[in-house]
Structures are given as structure tokens and as C-alpha cells.
Scaffold this active site. Structure first.
Site, mmCIF file in Angstrom:
data_model
loop_
_atom_site.group_PDB
_atom_site.id
_atom_site.type_symbol
_atom_site.label_atom_id
_atom_site.label_comp_id
_atom_site.label_asym_id
_atom_site.label_seq_id
_atom_site.Cartn_x
_atom_site.Cartn_y
_atom_site.Cartn_z
ATOM 1 N N TRP A 26 83.112 -142.887 -52.118
ATOM 2 C CA TRP A 26 84.259 -143.677 -52.610
ATOM 3 C C TRP A 26 84.114 -144.065 -54.079
ATOM 4 O O TRP A 26 83.061 -144.550 -54.493
ATOM 5 C CB TRP A 26 84.381 -144.958 -51.778
ATOM 6 C CG TRP A 26 85.334 -145.939 -52.380
ATOM 7 C CD1 TRP A 26 85.030 -146.992 -53.212
ATOM 8 C CD2 TRP A 26 86.759 -145.945 -52.225
ATOM 9 N NE1 TRP A 26 86.180 -147.656 -53.564
ATOM 10 C CE2 TRP A 26 87.253 -147.034 -52.975
ATOM 11 C CE3 TRP A 26 87.657 -145.140 -51.522
ATOM 12 C CZ2 TRP A 26 88.604 -147.348 -53.052
ATOM 13 C CZ3 TRP A 26 89.009 -145.452 -51.594
ATOM 14 C CH2 TRP A 26 89.472 -146.543 -52.348
ATOM 15 N N MET A 27 85.210 -143.916 -54.828
ATOM 16 C CA MET A 27 85.262 -144.407 -56.208
ATOM 17 C C MET A 27 86.554 -145.181 -56.437
ATOM 18 O O MET A 27 87.614 -144.739 -56.003
ATOM 19 C CB MET A 27 85.213 -143.228 -57.179
ATOM 20 C CG MET A 27 85.362 -143.630 -58.641
ATOM 21 S SD MET A 27 85.297 -142.221 -59.773
ATOM 22 C CE MET A 27 87.012 -141.676 -59.679
ATOM 23 N N ASN A 28 86.471 -146.345 -57.147
ATOM 24 C CA ASN A 28 87.687 -146.939 -57.697
ATOM 25 C C ASN A 28 87.552 -147.155 -59.194
ATOM 26 O O ASN A 28 87.244 -146.149 -59.881
ATOM 27 C CB ASN A 28 88.221 -148.123 -56.881
ATOM 28 C CG ASN A 28 87.307 -149.278 -56.618
ATOM 29 O OD1 ASN A 28 86.360 -149.163 -55.857
ATOM 30 N ND2 ASN A 28 87.575 -150.423 -57.197
ATOM 31 N N ASP A 29 87.775 -148.328 -59.717
ATOM 32 C CA ASP A 29 87.988 -148.530 -61.158
ATOM 33 C C ASP A 29 86.980 -147.846 -62.090
ATOM 34 O O ASP A 29 85.770 -147.878 -61.831
ATOM 35 C CB ASP A 29 87.863 -150.020 -61.508
ATOM 36 C CG ASP A 29 88.620 -150.932 -60.594
ATOM 37 O OD1 ASP A 29 89.296 -150.474 -59.672
ATOM 38 O OD2 ASP A 29 88.515 -152.154 -60.819
ATOM 39 N N ASP A 160 86.224 -159.158 -63.655
ATOM 40 C CA ASP A 160 86.498 -157.975 -64.479
ATOM 41 C C ASP A 160 86.377 -158.260 -65.989
ATOM 42 O O ASP A 160 87.291 -157.975 -66.776
ATOM 43 C CB ASP A 160 87.879 -157.377 -64.148
ATOM 44 C CG ASP A 160 88.054 -157.107 -62.649
ATOM 45 O OD1 ASP A 160 87.024 -157.001 -61.944
ATOM 46 O OD2 ASP A 160 89.208 -157.014 -62.183
ATOM 47 N N GLU A 211 94.122 -158.360 -62.507
ATOM 48 C CA GLU A 211 92.800 -157.726 -62.502
ATOM 49 C C GLU A 211 92.613 -156.919 -63.790
ATOM 50 O O GLU A 211 93.576 -156.555 -64.455
ATOM 51 C CB GLU A 211 92.667 -156.792 -61.287
ATOM 52 C CG GLU A 211 92.826 -157.527 -59.955
ATOM 53 C CD GLU A 211 92.550 -156.665 -58.718
ATOM 54 O OE1 GLU A 211 91.895 -157.169 -57.798
ATOM 55 O OE2 GLU A 211 92.990 -155.500 -58.662
ATOM 56 N N TRP A 308 95.978 -149.257 -54.298
ATOM 57 C CA TRP A 308 95.368 -149.969 -53.161
ATOM 58 C C TRP A 308 96.242 -149.930 -51.910
ATOM 59 O O TRP A 308 95.746 -150.177 -50.806
ATOM 60 C CB TRP A 308 95.046 -151.418 -53.539
ATOM 61 C CG TRP A 308 93.819 -151.535 -54.388
ATOM 62 C CD1 TRP A 308 93.748 -151.954 -55.689
ATOM 63 C CD2 TRP A 308 92.476 -151.218 -54.008
ATOM 64 N NE1 TRP A 308 92.443 -151.911 -56.134
ATOM 65 C CE2 TRP A 308 91.648 -151.469 -55.126
ATOM 66 C CE3 TRP A 308 91.874 -150.745 -52.827
ATOM 67 C CZ2 TRP A 308 90.266 -151.263 -55.097
ATOM 68 C CZ3 TRP A 308 90.495 -150.546 -52.813
ATOM 69 C CH2 TRP A 308 89.716 -150.806 -53.931
HETATM 70 C C1 FRU Z 1 90.523 -153.508 -59.087
HETATM 71 C C2 FRU Z 1 89.441 -154.315 -58.399
HETATM 72 C C3 FRU Z 1 88.770 -155.248 -59.378
HETATM 73 C C4 FRU Z 1 87.430 -155.452 -58.767
HETATM 74 C C5 FRU Z 1 87.140 -154.110 -58.151
HETATM 75 C C6 FRU Z 1 86.342 -154.159 -56.887
HETATM 76 O O1 FRU Z 1 90.828 -152.320 -58.441
HETATM 77 O O2 FRU Z 1 90.006 -155.039 -57.314
HETATM 78 O O3 FRU Z 1 89.476 -156.443 -59.624
HETATM 79 O O4 FRU Z 1 86.463 -155.819 -59.703
HETATM 80 O O5 FRU Z 1 88.393 -153.498 -57.910
HETATM 81 O O6 FRU Z 1 85.938 -152.885 -56.491
#
Ligand code: FRU
Length: 504
Positions: A26-29, A160, A211, A308
Site C-alpha cells: 500500500w502507498m498513499n501520500d 502533515d 490535510e 480515499w
Molecule cells: C492524507 C493523510 C494525511 C496523513 C496520511 C496518513 O491522505 O490522511 O493527512 O498524514 O494520509 O497516511
């Protein structure tokens, strides 16, 4: 069901060929974007045990050209203070933190600790800010022993941190969000922080939590005017549902950010560009001519190409999540209003291969299909003056992505309702995505699409208007259809269909 984590081949169905994605998991920000000694670093929110979000780490990759990426070992791991949420990296060039030396200034990561247990126990102060540092140009990282450096006296969603060097005031400045607003803090050493100001409680969009802020200065067009731009991601509350990134244009006096902007403005109107931030760079004279690929004063942005609303259910394995292509930001004054443009970095041109060129004139009501086998990994551009056309990407299974320019409503539409797999989440294709294009010039203007195996990025008039969306066709799109829906004959000039080499 436990996903089948075979090792990554980068040939899997839906694996992006033009975009960064982690080998597995999994990857996000994007996090800690920094150019340092000839390399662009990309850290990212990473859970290296599943293709769903979980206890966050920072994954890591580097690139010399913003196109090809080399994977690096996981940089930051959760510890007794919590998971490692989003944040930024600076080069502490004066060793203000004392974590390195004058000869070897440290790279310092400033990130959010998220204490999941404290949150579960009902505490409000479960997010604090910590530091980590690297003395070997980002290869390996140490946690700072006196973490956290910025405690929390009871603010929910305090996270953040994005730090920049404010050369006019000789200070580090942190932008950080606290639920429904931005806070600015400053520091002389990255370790002790003083609150400066707040912004935004009653400004802009508030459909969800704020965020991933980013505050930076930009030149306006080719003039000498300078303005500050503040990026704020919000989730939910985006213009087409779920996650999206808004921006404010204004001024920063070393203490306070102010903006006269009235309307809410979005970086990208598509559903799949979230949590984007820009590269940290130092004042021009720091590196001199020692290193190549220096972005100079360019502002380069990368976003997470997901949302999301459905991001944890997209049909990919053994990874989930990709980044947008790196985009160069510019600020323009259009009809008395500041607009932030975003357009792919020129380095991507090197991927073009097998270029076909053509042009089309269509009578009222006419359409024309162009067969294009490499469409699933391509760039398509054309110029037109028309504000009433439809362009479709299609496959033989009657799956299609429909792009519509509508002059009457001054809207551009992206319809992925019958684009392929959509039923993994009801929010994925429950509406046609809309982008108002009121300030689009008379033309001719360019429409540019970057098509990858599971996404499309559309840039209109060099990034004045942008839409990014994920797509999961059950068979690759292999034809483009142009249709005239206007009341005169229309032209599509300089149509360029370019296959793109893979970045892997
Ligand atoms: C944004 C977020 C950030 C948080 C991170 C957690 O997508 O919700 O606010 O630091 O992802 O993975």
C-alpha cells in the site's frame, strides 16, 4: 481474503508504466519531496504488509530525471510515539539543528507521529511532530532522540508539517493543519517551534478535514510580481466527490498568510489527485553548478493518484497506489484572477516513441474513429478552437472514457461510468466528473492526455485546467473517437499520438 503478494514484475494488469508505484503493498501520500545533490527524492506513506492502509512507514525512491525511479529501503518505521504520517524533508544547510556538521549538513525529516492507541483511548492529542535525520544524503535515517519536537495540547488532526526556509526572515517556517485550518510556526533550529498564526477557518472549502498543506512563493507569469500559494488537501468535499486539493493565492509576511481570493479553486478537478505537495529546493546559490538536473526555481508537484472514497478497493495487486506524473506549477493572472496551472515536467518527453501525426476536420454531427493499439501507454495531443466536441477512448468490449467539452455550460466532463471495472466501490463511477472552464481562451488551445494502463491525466490549455482519473478497463483501450457536437464544422489540428516507453 489475503492478497497474493507475488514479487513485482511491473508487467501486472493495471501496473502504471509512466507513473511511480511501489513494487508491492500500500502507498498513499508523497512525502519529503526534496532535490539534493543531483537526485530527486520521493518518500511516501507506505504500509509494507498489505495492500490496504495500515501502520504507516515512509517508503523511499530516488530519480535523477523525475521519470525513472530507483527503489530504496524503507526510510522510516513506526516507533513508541506512533505511526509515521505525512511530512517533509529539508536540507539543514547551516546545520541549525546541530544534527550534522558544517561540512556535512543533515537532511532533516519533519513528520507527524500518529499514536493510534491514544486515539482509540479517546485522547485528542494523538498527533505530534517528530524529526529524523540522515547524514548520508538520505540513504539511512535516525530518529531524533528527543522526539516529539512539537507536542500537542489537544488538537485533533494536527498533522502533515511542510517546512521551508524563509530567507527573508532567516527562519524555518512550518505549515501544518489542525482539523479545519492552517497553522504557521517558525523555528531557528527545527527543534523548538513557536506559533505564528492561523489561516482558513472560514475560508475555502470545508467539506472535510484539511490535510497536507504546502506554502510557497511563485512569480506571476513573466512579470516581476510575486505571490504566495497555499495548497490544502481536503477529504471529503472535493468538487467531484471525496478527496481533492484546493489552493489559495495570497501573501505571506513572515508571520501570517492572507488571501483576498473569494472563490474556492482546485489544483485538479479529477477524482484522483490528492495530498500533492512540491519539492523542497534551496536558494539558487547553494549548490552552484556542482550538480545536474537542478530544478532551479521551478516548483514541481507530485500528487497521490487516488481518492480515499474508494482507494483501498481498487483492483490492483500486489501493490495499491500510484503517483501523478511530476508537474511543473505556474501562476498566471487570468481575467483579474490568479490561477495555478499544472503541467507535466518536460523530462517526460524522452519517453515518446513511434509518433503519428494527423489532423481532422469534422462536419456537423460527424465522428471519426482512429485505431491506436498503443493507446494504453501513450500521449495524445491536439489543438482546437472548438468548445463542443467529444473524444472517447474505447475498447472492443464497449468500455469507454468519454471526454466532453460543452460551450453552453462552459464545462469539461470526464465520464468513466462504463469505463471497465467500476463495481469494486459504488462511489468510483457514480457520477460524471465536471470541471468548469469559464476562463478557457477562445483558442486554439491544446488538449493533452497522458494515458497509462489504469489512469488518464488531461491537461487543457497547458495545464490551466486539469483532470486526473483512474480507470480499470477489462481490456486495453485501443481506439480514439472524435466527434463534432457543435453547430459548425470543427477542426482538430496537430493531432499527435505518441506511444510511450515504460519508465521501468
Ligand atoms: C492524507 C493523510 C494525511 C496523513 C496520511 C496518513 O491522505 O490522511 O493527512 O498524514 O494520509 O497516511
Amino acid at each position: 481474503m489475503t492478497p497474493d503478494f507475488k514479487s513485482a514484475t511491473y508487467t501486472e494488469t493495471y501496473r502504471p508504466q509512466l507513473h511511480f508505484s511501489p513494487p508491492q503493498f500500500w502507498m498513499n501520500d508523497p512525502n519529503g519531496l526534496i532535490y539534493h545533490k543531483g537526485k530527486y527524492h520521493l518518500f511516501y506513506q507506505y504500509y509494507p504488509e498489505d495492500i490496504k492502509w495500515g501502520p504507516m512507514h515512509w517508503g523511499h525512491a530516488v530519480s535523477t530525471d523525475l521519470v525513472h525511479w530507483q527503489h530504496k529501503p524503507t526510510a522510516l518505521f513506526p516507533d513508541e510515539h506512533g505511526y509515521i504520517f505525512s511530512g517533509s524533508v529539508v536540507l539543514d544547510f547551516g546545520n541549525t539543528s546541530g544534527l550534522g556538521s558544517a561540512e556535512n549538513p543533515p537532511m532533516v525529516a519533519i513528520f507527524t507521529y500518529h499514536d493510534a492507541e491514544a486515539k482509540e483511548d479517546g485522547a485528542k492529542n494523538y498527533e505530534t511532530q517528530g524529526l529524523a535525520y540522515s547524514l548520508d544524503d538520505g540513504e539511512t535515517w535516525e530518529m531524533y532522540v528527543n522526539n516529539p519536537v512539537l507536542p500537542n495540547d489537544g488538537m485533533e488532526d494536527f498533522r502533515d508539517p511542510k517546512v521551508f526556509w524563509d530567507a527573508s526572515n532567516n527562519a524555518w517556517v512550518m505549515s501544518i493543519v489542525a482539523g479545519d485550518h492552517l497553522q504557521l510556526w517558525n523555528s531557528s533550529d527545527l527543534k523548538s517551534w513557536k506559533k505564528l498564526s492561523n489561516f482558513g477557518k472560514r475560508r475555502g472549502a470545508h467539506g472535510g478535514v484539511w490535510e497536507c498543506p504546502d506554502l510557497f512563493k511563485m512569480k506571476v507569469g513573466d512579470t516581476d510580481e510575486e505571490k504566495w500559494v497555499l495548497l490544502i488537501s481536503i477529504n471529503p468535499g472535493g468538487p467531484n466527490g471525496g478527496s481533492a486539493t484546493q489552493y489559495f493565492v495570497g501573501d505571506f509576511d513572515g508571520q501570517q498568510f492572507t488571501s483576498e481570493q473569494q472563490e474556492t479553486q482546485w489544483v485538479d478537478w479529477g477524482t484522483d489527485n490528492y495530498a500533492g505537495v512540491t519539492y523542497f529546493t534551496l536558494p539558487k546559490d547553494y549548490y552552484g553548478d556542482t550538480y545536474e538536473n537542478d530544478p532551479g526555481q521551478d516548483r514541481i508537484f507530485i500528487g497521490w493518484m487516488n481518492n480515499w472514497d474508494y482507494g483501498q478497493e481498487t483492483p490492483t495487486t500486489p501493490w495499491r497506489g500510484a503517483m501523478t506524473v511530476p508537474r511543473k506549477l505556474s501562476l498566471q493572472k487570468v481575467a483579474g484572477r490568479y490561477m495555478l496551472y499544472n503541467y507535466p515536467v518536460p523530462q517526460l518527453e524522452q519517453l515518446k516513441t513511434e509518433v503519428q501525426e494527423t489532423e481532422l476536420e469534422l462536419a456537423i454531427g460527424d465522428k471519426k474513429e482512429i485505431k491506436f493499439d498503443g493507446l494504453e501507454q501513450s500521449e495524445v495531443r491536439f489543438t482546437t478552437e472548438s468548445k463542443d466536441f467529444v473524444v472517447k477512448l474505447k475498447n472492443t468490449k464497449n468500455e469507454e472514457v468519454v471526454l466532453t467539452m460543452n460551450s453552453e455550460q462552459k464545462l469539461f466532463l470526464l465520464d468513466r461510468v462504463v469505463s471497465g471495472k467500476t463495481d469494486f466501490n459504488e462511489k468510483f463511477a457514480n457520477q460524471i466528473q465536471q470541471m468548469p472552464v469559464a476562463e478557457l481562451p477562445e483558442g486554439p488551445y491544446e488538449v493533452r492526455m497522458l494515458n497509462d494502463r489504469s489512469s488518464i491525466e488531461v491537461f487543457i490549455n497547458k495545464g490551466q485546467y486539469t483532470m486526473t482519473a483512474q480507470l480499470f478497463p477489462t481490456e486495453p483501450y485501443d481506439a480514439l473517437e472524435f466527434e463534432n457536437v457543435s453547430e459548425t464544422s470543427i477542426r482538430f489540428d496537430n493531432i499527435v499520438l505518441a506511444q510511450m516507453k515504460t519508465i521501468w
